[in-house]
Design an enzyme around this catalytic site. Sequence first.
Site, PDB file in Angstrom:
ATOM      1  N   HIS A  47       0.782  -1.197   0.060  1.00 28.19           N
ATOM      2  CA  HIS A  47       0.075   0.055   0.046  1.00 28.19           C
ATOM      3  C   HIS A  47       0.822   1.305  -0.149  1.00 28.19           C
ATOM      4  O   HIS A  47       0.694   2.213  -0.700  1.00 28.19           O
ATOM      5  CB  HIS A  47      -0.928  -0.008   1.099  1.00 28.19           C
ATOM      6  CG  HIS A  47      -1.870   1.264   1.208  1.00 28.19           C
ATOM      7  ND1 HIS A  47      -1.916   2.135   2.174  1.00 28.19           N
ATOM      8  CD2 HIS A  47      -2.882   1.425   0.505  1.00 28.19           C
ATOM      9  CE1 HIS A  47      -2.820   2.900   2.024  1.00 28.19           C
ATOM     10  NE2 HIS A  47      -3.310   2.443   1.061  1.00 28.19           N
ATOM     11  N   ASP A  89      -6.122   1.758  -2.017  1.00 24.14           N
ATOM     12  CA  ASP A  89      -6.873   1.453  -0.790  1.00 24.14           C
ATOM     13  C   ASP A  89      -7.551   0.275  -0.815  1.00 24.14           C
ATOM     14  O   ASP A  89      -7.516  -0.638   0.133  1.00 24.14           O
ATOM     15  CB  ASP A  89      -7.874   2.544  -0.468  1.00 24.14           C
ATOM     16  CG  ASP A  89      -6.972   4.191  -0.092  1.00 24.14           C
ATOM     17  OD1 ASP A  89      -5.717   3.801   0.272  1.00 24.14           O
ATOM     18  OD2 ASP A  89      -7.538   5.027   0.429  1.00 24.14           O
TER      19      ASP A  89
END
Length: 122
Positions: A47, A89
Amino acid sequence: HLLQFRKMIKKMTGKEPIVSYAFYGCYCGKGGRGKPKDATDRCCFVHDCCYEKVTGCDPKWSYYTYSLENGDIVCGGDPYCTKVKCECDKKAAICFRDNLKTYKNRYMTFPDIFCTDPTEGC
């Protein structure tokens, strides 16, 4: 936006993100160094790398549009920058869900002073 990311994580995992992920391992939450401790920590590492690739806006504070359709996260038709952030996300939230079985409570508030392995590159 961080609040949207929180909602995605909650929906995918059933866990309270701030308690369960904000200080997990070496990469979840602010910053990151060393080697990810497990698959969940690797979700955060990936991420972070995903956010690094998004240039021209602040991924933490820009809002995007998304919806939940049949339990799946669907990112909206935002401008490129915010759409890519939504996808970052989304991938992380799904990664957390897919690795719930190996989530370790001992990494929940892991002190980063123990993240001493050489840092991996994206």
